[in-house]
Design a protein around this motif. Structure first.
Motif, short mmCIF file in Angstrom:
data_model
loop_
_atom_site.label_atom_id
_atom_site.label_comp_id
_atom_site.label_asym_id
_atom_site.label_seq_id
_atom_site.Cartn_x
_atom_site.Cartn_y
_atom_site.Cartn_z
N HIS A 174 27.81 -68.30 -19.59
CA HIS A 174 26.64 -68.92 -18.97
C HIS A 174 25.31 -68.68 -19.67
O HIS A 174 24.37 -69.46 -19.47
N VAL A 175 25.21 -67.63 -20.51
CA VAL A 175 23.91 -67.37 -21.13
C VAL A 175 23.96 -67.22 -22.65
O VAL A 175 22.91 -67.12 -23.28
N LEU A 195 25.71 -59.71 -25.05
CA LEU A 195 25.92 -58.41 -25.68
C LEU A 195 24.81 -57.42 -25.38
O LEU A 195 25.03 -56.20 -25.38
N LEU A 196 23.62 -57.91 -25.09
CA LEU A 196 22.45 -57.05 -24.93
C LEU A 196 22.60 -55.96 -23.86
O LEU A 196 22.13 -54.83 -24.07
N PRO A 197 23.23 -56.21 -22.71
CA PRO A 197 23.34 -55.13 -21.71
C PRO A 197 24.09 -53.90 -22.22
O PRO A 197 23.84 -52.79 -21.72
N ALA A 198 24.99 -54.06 -23.19
CA ALA A 198 25.75 -52.91 -23.68
C ALA A 198 24.83 -51.87 -24.34
O ALA A 198 24.88 -50.68 -23.96
N PRO A 199 23.98 -52.25 -25.31
CA PRO A 199 23.08 -51.23 -25.86
C PRO A 199 22.06 -50.72 -24.84
O PRO A 199 21.59 -49.58 -24.96
N VAL A 200 21.72 -51.53 -23.84
CA VAL A 200 20.82 -51.06 -22.80
C VAL A 200 21.48 -49.92 -22.01
O VAL A 200 20.86 -48.89 -21.72
N LEU A 201 22.76 -50.10 -21.66
CA LEU A 201 23.49 -49.05 -20.94
C LEU A 201 23.61 -47.79 -21.79
O LEU A 201 23.44 -46.66 -21.30
N LEU A 202 23.89 -47.98 -23.07
CA LEU A 202 24.02 -46.83 -23.97
C LEU A 202 22.68 -46.11 -24.14
O LEU A 202 22.63 -44.88 -24.20
#
Length: 245
Positions: A206-207, A213-220
């Motif tokens: 949808h985006v 992919l961006l939420p993954a480095p944010v979580l890390l």
């Protein structure tokens, strides 16, 4: 992997003396893994960057000429994962006496690698070409190889953050002998991977790939921030598990 002392099976799960905050942080990392693999499988030509068992199988499909499987991306992911695991082993050797520092440093390097991968995908419309897909797969695989190696040295039972085969086996095979804490840890590991993959798939559909992919480095990055604070105070969970056996 080193077995947990008996106290870990009956003590406080999220803040006990054996593993401290590591279990909850590794669950967050597991969710990030599911998200990254969702992006790689759905957007980079059916390639796993965390689950190398699946990636080797996909590589076999690609060599056989099965449609939809990217040979170059699969090879890049396999090579990248090995490079990351090698780097993770070196990092673990240098941080062998401080588990919190090991996870913090590994998560920091992962964050940078995945942000570079996001940068490569920004502005992309449609499916990435083979060269770009291979580059992104290699970067993500280096990050996950590093993670897998570092987490292996942390020796928190049932929280590998990248594969679930033995975790699922343990849920079924040890259902009568495992305590509530152990079962909870295993179930949460499976659930967080599922939720990460679900979120990643929805975002890809949808985006677009970069935002997915961006939420993954944010979580890390959040993991790095938490550890940067908690490692300032010496605690028993920082020491290697074997040193307390």
């Amino acid at each position: 992997m080193t077995a947990a002392p008996h106290g870990d099976r009956t003590g406080a799960w999220f803040s006990g003396p054996v593993h401290g905050p590591l279990p909850i942080l590794l669950l967050v990392m597991t969710a990030a893994t599911g998200l990254v693999d969702a992006v790689s499988v759905l957007g980079l030509g059916r390639v796993f960057v965390a689950n190398m068992t699946g990636n080797v199988v996909f590589l076999g499909f690609a060599v056989a000429g099965a449609p939809g499987f990217a040979l170059a991306a699969s090879l890049a992911a396999l090579g990248g994962f090995l490079v990351g695991a090698l780097a993770g082993g070196s990092l673990a050797t240098r941080r062998a006496r401080r588990r919190g520092h090991l996870l913090r440093d590994a998560a920091l390097v992962e964050t940078v690698l995945l942000l570079v991968a996001v940068g490569l995908l920004i502005g992309l419309s449609g499916t990435p070409g083979s060269g770009l897909a291979s580059a992104v797969a290699a970067l993500a695989a280096i990050a996950l190889g590093l993670q897998n190696s570092a987490v292996r040295h942390l020796a928190v039972p049932d929280l590998t953050t990248t594969v679930l085969t033995m975790t699922l086996t343990g849920i079924a095979a040890d259902v009568r002998s495992s305590g509530r804490v152990v079962v909870t840890r295993r179930v949460l590991s499976v659930a967080t991977m599922f939720l990460g993959a679900l979120a990643g798939a929805l975002l890809v559909l949808h985006v677009g790939l970069a935002r997915a992919l961006l939420p993954a480095p944010v979580l890390l990055a959040a993991i790095v921030g938490v550890l940067a604070v908690v490692v300032r105070r010496p605690a028993p969970w920082q020491e290697p598990v074997g040193a307390r056996a």
